[in-house]
Write a protein that holds these residues in place. Structure first.
Motif, mmCIF file in Angstrom:
data_model
loop_
_atom_site.group_PDB
_atom_site.id
_atom_site.type_symbol
_atom_site.label_atom_id
_atom_site.label_comp_id
_atom_site.label_asym_id
_atom_site.label_seq_id
_atom_site.Cartn_x
_atom_site.Cartn_y
_atom_site.Cartn_z
ATOM 1 N N GLN A 164 67.698 47.793 48.454
ATOM 2 C CA GLN A 164 67.554 47.340 49.827
ATOM 3 C C GLN A 164 68.177 48.614 50.442
ATOM 4 O OE1 GLN A 164 70.490 44.265 50.596
ATOM 5 N NE2 GLN A 164 68.644 42.814 50.299
ATOM 6 N N ALA A 165 68.959 49.336 49.973
ATOM 7 C CA ALA A 165 69.211 50.851 50.514
ATOM 8 C C ALA A 165 68.172 51.637 50.494
ATOM 9 C CB ALA A 165 70.601 51.211 49.644
ATOM 10 N N TRP A 166 67.466 51.911 49.321
ATOM 11 C CA TRP A 166 66.361 52.560 49.330
ATOM 12 C C TRP A 166 65.294 52.218 50.378
ATOM 13 C CZ3 TRP A 166 65.420 57.230 47.077
ATOM 14 C CH2 TRP A 166 66.294 57.861 46.088
ATOM 15 N N SER A 167 64.906 50.850 50.357
ATOM 16 C CA SER A 167 64.008 50.317 51.188
ATOM 17 C C SER A 167 64.204 50.189 52.539
ATOM 18 C CB SER A 167 63.666 48.589 50.690
ATOM 19 O OG SER A 167 63.419 48.636 49.475
ATOM 20 N N ARG A 168 65.640 50.192 52.973
ATOM 21 C CA ARG A 168 65.671 50.344 54.352
ATOM 22 C C ARG A 168 65.377 51.580 55.313
ATOM 23 N NH1 ARG A 168 71.004 49.853 53.816
ATOM 24 N NH2 ARG A 168 70.731 47.635 53.260
ATOM 25 N N TYR A 183 58.603 51.024 59.968
ATOM 26 C CA TYR A 183 59.344 50.589 58.746
ATOM 27 C C TYR A 183 58.716 49.631 58.028
ATOM 28 C CZ TYR A 183 62.829 53.850 60.416
ATOM 29 O OH TYR A 183 63.581 54.998 60.885
ATOM 30 N N PHE A 184 59.188 49.179 56.788
ATOM 31 C CA PHE A 184 58.502 48.034 56.127
ATOM 32 C C PHE A 184 58.706 46.744 56.679
ATOM 33 C CE2 PHE A 184 58.084 49.340 51.260
ATOM 34 C CZ PHE A 184 57.263 50.293 51.813
ATOM 35 N N GLY A 185 59.862 46.431 57.539
ATOM 36 C CA GLY A 185 60.152 45.281 57.993
ATOM 37 C C GLY A 185 59.258 44.867 59.378
ATOM 38 N N GLU A 186 58.800 45.962 59.799
ATOM 39 C CA GLU A 186 57.968 46.130 60.994
ATOM 40 C C GLU A 186 56.461 46.147 60.780
ATOM 41 O OE1 GLU A 186 59.120 45.641 64.107
ATOM 42 O OE2 GLU A 186 61.287 44.965 63.195
ATOM 43 N N VAL A 187 55.806 46.277 59.559
ATOM 44 C CA VAL A 187 54.417 46.373 59.311
ATOM 45 C C VAL A 187 53.910 45.195 59.971
ATOM 46 C CG1 VAL A 187 52.816 46.080 57.759
ATOM 47 C CG2 VAL A 187 54.701 47.608 57.416
ATOM 48 N N ILE A 188 54.350 43.929 59.645
ATOM 49 C CA ILE A 188 53.330 42.861 60.181
ATOM 50 C C ILE A 188 52.898 42.887 61.613
ATOM 51 C CG2 ILE A 188 53.383 40.349 60.197
ATOM 52 C CD1 ILE A 188 54.170 40.210 57.505
ATOM 53 N N PRO A 189 54.117 42.729 62.536
ATOM 54 C CA PRO A 189 54.136 42.791 63.890
ATOM 55 C C PRO A 189 53.462 43.873 64.414
ATOM 56 C CG PRO A 189 56.546 43.164 63.472
ATOM 57 C CD PRO A 189 55.836 42.603 62.208
ATOM 58 N N TRP A 190 53.527 45.091 63.855
ATOM 59 C CA TRP A 190 52.900 46.406 64.098
ATOM 60 C C TRP A 190 51.337 46.118 64.163
ATOM 61 C CZ3 TRP A 190 49.925 50.025 61.894
ATOM 62 C CH2 TRP A 190 49.680 51.196 62.424
ATOM 63 N N CYS A 191 50.888 45.434 62.812
ATOM 64 C CA CYS A 191 49.495 45.220 62.590
ATOM 65 C C CYS A 191 49.064 44.297 63.514
ATOM 66 C CB CYS A 191 49.271 44.956 61.203
ATOM 67 S SG CYS A 191 49.664 46.268 59.921
ATOM 68 N N GLN A 192 49.607 43.139 63.982
ATOM 69 C CA GLN A 192 49.376 42.231 64.662
ATOM 70 C C GLN A 192 48.803 42.657 66.020
ATOM 71 O OE1 GLN A 192 52.456 39.217 64.042
ATOM 72 N NE2 GLN A 192 51.256 38.287 62.626
ATOM 73 N N LYS A 193 49.831 43.306 66.585
ATOM 74 C CA LYS A 193 49.930 43.694 68.068
ATOM 75 C C LYS A 193 49.695 45.228 68.713
ATOM 76 C CE LYS A 193 50.850 39.167 68.755
ATOM 77 N NZ LYS A 193 49.883 38.468 69.500
ATOM 78 N N SER A 194 49.933 45.958 67.645
ATOM 79 C CA SER A 194 50.456 47.218 68.326
ATOM 80 C C SER A 194 49.367 48.432 67.566
ATOM 81 C CB SER A 194 51.673 47.985 68.078
ATOM 82 O OG SER A 194 52.565 47.080 68.699
ATOM 83 N N GLY A 200 50.871 53.464 50.097
ATOM 84 C CA GLY A 200 50.741 53.483 48.753
ATOM 85 C C GLY A 200 51.896 54.482 47.972
ATOM 86 N N PRO A 201 52.036 55.600 48.542
ATOM 87 C CA PRO A 201 53.149 56.472 47.865
ATOM 88 C C PRO A 201 54.472 55.898 48.091
ATOM 89 C CG PRO A 201 51.634 57.865 49.096
ATOM 90 C CD PRO A 201 51.332 56.309 49.514
ATOM 91 N N LEU A 202 54.858 55.219 49.195
ATOM 92 C CA LEU A 202 56.131 54.537 49.473
ATOM 93 C C LEU A 202 56.324 53.376 48.320
ATOM 94 C CD1 LEU A 202 56.314 54.414 53.339
ATOM 95 C CD2 LEU A 202 57.768 55.853 51.747
#
Length: 506
Positions: A93-97, A109-120, A134-136
């Motif tokens: 989690q520390a590395w992913s955060r 950020y990883f946790g925001e990928v879905i709403p960003w793709c949906q709306k922004s 991919g590299p991440l």
């Protein structure tokens, strides 16, 4: 429930599991809200070290009642494993955060990928996101691989399970081998008309063949944001007026807490946190606007309402120590589908027929697409653990592209993996929803969802039973019908005969 000499010990274990569940639920609640949890992870197990041992787990074999034995045993195993995995999970989690993709000067950020793709996002930006992630994923993959190896080693070497499939089956009582075959049959039976319909949607929306789109484009399409301008409400809260038809005031239930307004730091992923059932249940979501909010809220209401209507007289084991949640998913999919059904869109939201046809068609296609995604994911996960090769993402990427039509990155397979085959719980929940829906139409009529009689039946006859029985026994005991794929398959076969609406406003 148990032999006399073990009764007090069983009660002690039930109390321990419940207390640890509550601690973790409260921590999850804080994290989802964006608050600092009151308890550090390493402090949660203070005072429980002597209970979370292999000897205690194996001693549960003395519990006579089979259901209680399984639920207590696996409640202990959950926390035994969580305690063992905590350092590895914390490191991952520390590395992913801090992991973020950079797209046109914006950090995603990883946790925001879905709403960003949906709306922004735009199509071009989603293509850049794919290149960035991919590299991440490659960077983070060693941490995910280590986590899974530690988990699997503990299951086999410490707890004596033959393999991961054996463990999940023992915990949830699911015949994964049979479900694997059924998922494959449904993928085959719906393949042709799904691909034709999704190909048409891709070309209509992007003027591109489906093979040129990625999973990130699927997230955009399946949010239905293309038709958000047709959504007549400004906030998903406005739809709660529907439940007055069911003689329900959702603000009047002391056990149900709705946290469904925007807030800084709140997780983008909606969740229902059941601290105790039926006394303390929370629904959290961060609305983004449009149809996806309506579906999300009603899905979580399926979890939340069935929990707060659980009979408090039931034992703690029956109320709170369930090991599988496919029955709860049945209720969640049932209300989610109802939210965008013709009766609700017409009678509650007041939409014209053309709009109802448009939303209805693409909601059906979305449901089929998401079902196929979970069916394919489950089969990939099953094969991965059956073969003992969790590191190679190529079979996953190939299968997901073949069954969904959208490109998936081989590097991301471990980050798309949900523990304990939860995709299978979704699949069973989908099957259950279709069976339940057919029963309700036969009993209450096509517009039955608008009638308080159906609500009373749900509350008094079904929800009150909590998690006493598994999903197969539950459907049989309540005369709803056998849990088969027939109703779901017939629904999609009817859909296959429908043409996309013409002159869609978007």
């Amino acid at each position: 429930m148990v032999r006399g000499r073990f009764r007090n010990e069983a009660d002690r274990l039930i109390a321990a599991v419940r207390e640890l569940n509550i601690r973790w639920a409260r921590r999850a609640l804080s994290l989802w809200r964006g608050d600092r949890p009151a308890t550090n992870p390493e402090d949660i197990y203070d005072g429980f070290e002597q209970i979370l041992t292999r000897d205690t787990i194996f001693q549960t074999s003395e519990i006579r009642d089979a259901d209680a034995r399984t639920r207590i045993r696996h409640g202990l195993i959950d926390h035994y494993l969580q305690r063992k995995l905590m350092p590895h999970e914390t490191e991952m989690q520390a590395w992913s955060r801090g992991a973020a993709a950079h797209v046109d000067g914006e950090k995603i950020y990883f946790g925001e990928v879905i709403p960003w793709c949906q709306k922004s996002s735009t199509l071009a930006q989603r293509q850049k996101l794919q290149q960035e992630t991919g590299p991440l994923c490659k960077l983070l993959k060693p941490f995910a691989v280590n986590y899974w190896h530690v988990l699997l080693d503990n299951l086999t070497e410490e707890l004596g399970f033959d393999n991961y499939i054996d463990y999940c089956s023992a915990k949830k009582g699911i015949d994964y081998h049979r479900l694997y075959r059924l998922a494959g049959q449904l993928l085959d039976q719906t393949h042709d008309f799904y691909k034709d319909a999704m190909e048409a949607w891709s070309r209509d929306r992007f003027d591109l063949p489906l093979e040129n789109l990625s999973r990130f484009d699927a997230i955009y399409l399946l949010s239905l944001s293309q038709w958000d301008r047709l959504c007549p409400i400004a906030s998903p809260e406005e739809t709660l007026i529907f439940f007055q038809r069911w003689n329900m005031d959702l603000s009047g239930y002391p056990g149900l807490h709705l946290d469904i307004r925007p807030a800084a730091g709140k997780s983008a992923q909606a969740i229902t946190v059941m601290v105790t059932i039926p006394d303390e249940v929370y629904i959290l979501m961060r609305p983004e606007g449009g149809w996806i909010d309506v579906e999300t809220l009603w899905h979580e209401l399926g979890h939340g309402l069935s929990a707060v209507y659980t009979d408090p007289v039931l034992s703690a084991v029956s109320r709170e120590l369930a090991t599988a949640f496919n029955l709860s998913e049945t209720y969640a999919f049932f209300l989610q589908r109802m939210a965008l059904s013709k009766p609700v869109l017409t009678s509650v939201m007041g939409l014209p027929e053309t709009t109802v046809e448009t939303i209805g068609y693409y909601r059906q296609l979305k449901d089929l697409s998401v079902f196929r995604r979970y069916a394919a994911k489950f089969r990939c996960e099953y094969e991965m653990f059956a073969n003992g090769n969790i590191e190679d993402g190529r079979p996953y990427a190939d299968a997901m592209a073949r069954h969904t039509g959208f490109y998936h990155q081989p590097e991301s397979h471990l980050f798309d993996l949900v523990p304990e085959f939860y995709c299978a719980d979704y699949l069973l929940g989908w099957l259950g929803e279709a069976v339940l829906n057919d029963y309700c139409v036969d009993r209450f009529g096509e517009n039955g969802c608008l009638q308080p009689d159906m609500a009373e039946w749900l509350k008094a006859a079904l929800w009150r039973q909590g998690n006493v029985a598994d999903i197969h026994a539950f459907f049989a005991q309540n005369g709803i019908g056998e849990l088969t794929a027939g109703p779901l398959l017939r629904r999609w076969q009817r859909f296959s005969a429908i043409s996309p609406p013409e002159n869609v406003e978007s």
